[in-house]
Scaffold this motif. Sequence first.
Motif, PDB file in Angstrom:
ATOM      1  N   LEU A  60      -6.932  10.136  36.773  1.00  0.00           N
ATOM      2  CA  LEU A  60      -6.291  10.367  35.584  1.00  0.00           C
ATOM      3  C   LEU A  60      -7.022  10.060  34.521  1.00  0.00           C
ATOM      4  O   LEU A  60      -8.115   9.194  34.469  1.00  0.00           O
ATOM      5  N   PRO A  61      -6.522  10.194  33.092  1.00  0.00           N
ATOM      6  CA  PRO A  61      -7.248   9.955  31.939  1.00  0.00           C
ATOM      7  C   PRO A  61      -7.188   8.259  31.603  1.00  0.00           C
ATOM      8  O   PRO A  61      -6.497   7.620  32.228  1.00  0.00           O
ATOM      9  N   VAL A  62      -7.891   8.087  30.808  1.00  0.00           N
ATOM     10  CA  VAL A  62      -7.779   6.593  29.930  1.00  0.00           C
ATOM     11  C   VAL A  62      -7.402   6.751  28.428  1.00  0.00           C
ATOM     12  O   VAL A  62      -8.012   7.511  27.826  1.00  0.00           O
ATOM     13  N   PRO A  63      -6.221   6.257  28.259  1.00  0.00           N
ATOM     14  CA  PRO A  63      -5.126   5.890  29.077  1.00  0.00           C
ATOM     15  C   PRO A  63      -4.572   6.767  30.033  1.00  0.00           C
ATOM     16  O   PRO A  63      -4.318   7.626  29.585  1.00  0.00           O
ATOM     17  N   VAL A  64      -4.054   6.089  31.052  1.00  0.00           N
ATOM     18  CA  VAL A  64      -3.207   7.111  31.998  1.00  0.00           C
ATOM     19  C   VAL A  64      -1.962   7.802  31.352  1.00  0.00           C
ATOM     20  O   VAL A  64      -1.781   8.981  31.702  1.00  0.00           O
ATOM     21  N   THR A  65      -1.545   7.184  30.317  1.00  0.00           N
ATOM     22  CA  THR A  65      -0.306   7.913  29.527  1.00  0.00           C
ATOM     23  C   THR A  65      -0.678   9.289  28.806  1.00  0.00           C
ATOM     24  O   THR A  65       0.147  10.127  28.591  1.00  0.00           O
ATOM     25  N   LYS A  66      -1.847   9.570  28.641  1.00  0.00           N
ATOM     26  CA  LYS A  66      -2.298  10.730  28.326  1.00  0.00           C
ATOM     27  C   LYS A  66      -2.148  11.834  29.252  1.00  0.00           C
ATOM     28  O   LYS A  66      -1.978  13.205  28.687  1.00  0.00           O
TER      29      LYS A  66
END
Length: 298
Positions: A60-66
Amino acid sequence: MLYGRERFYMTGNIVIFVTDQRQSNLAACLPGKIHRLDWRRGVEKEEALKVLDNSRYLVLPVPVTKIERNHDVNLILKEELTREKERDWMLFGGIFGPEWRQRCEDAGTEYYDMMTDAVVVHRNACITAEATVAEILKYSDYSIREQKIIVSGYGRCGREIARVLSAMGAKVTVLARSAEARRLARTEGHEAVDFSYGPEEAYGARTVVNTVPALVIREPMIREMHSDAVIIDIASRPGGTDLMAAEAYGIKVVAALGLPGLYTTKSSAKVLADAILEHSKIRQDRKEAKTWIYQIAI
């Protein structure tokens, strides 16, 4: 149970959700054959489920909220984690918030937050410091050498930024609440004061770099800045700068977020890849079967 869907795992397949150039470069740092997909304009649920069912590792991306930038993908992942008990996934990402952590734990899904890895954090801080220099040179009218620069905060990023700027000849003043942080900053060759002295220190500075994710660059300090000063705020949203005060006094504020995803993106990708390989069985899986890396732009 997959509710009627056929399960056909190929050992060790990897899904990388791409939201920046660092994530895009990540696939080349991992063992496997790359298959690129683009789900930015929508994705058929069956196609998404086929890829996810056929994979072991999800990056998942950094941050996950992306991941929430793509409503369809975000919803599918939430649904799968909600209804699948002991899902045979391992999730990698950065800054898993409480909701994501709870969702993985409820589903019995293993996850690893790379932003809790001391090696990743240190290497990211080094990259962030270099990128901060680039931001200063881009937005400031002054040379770094012999310039007085304020660094707000003396955590991993603040410390590395102060070190790099000092090595380039800047006169660095650190603002820190902790007496221990101020002591450390002084032993490392910088001036260091409490935030209460911020307005006094701001008077002679043309650049302020904020690393603190709390409102610390306030109106009394901004009021003392020269009209051509610039604030480089690298702290996560909403940052640490009083934006209304900055606008009122005509001070430029640069929200420099996610710098490792914007600068030296191949080196930044290698940092994440090393952590993934360290905390997974991808190398072992690679020996057992062909590994596919689904590189998915979202």
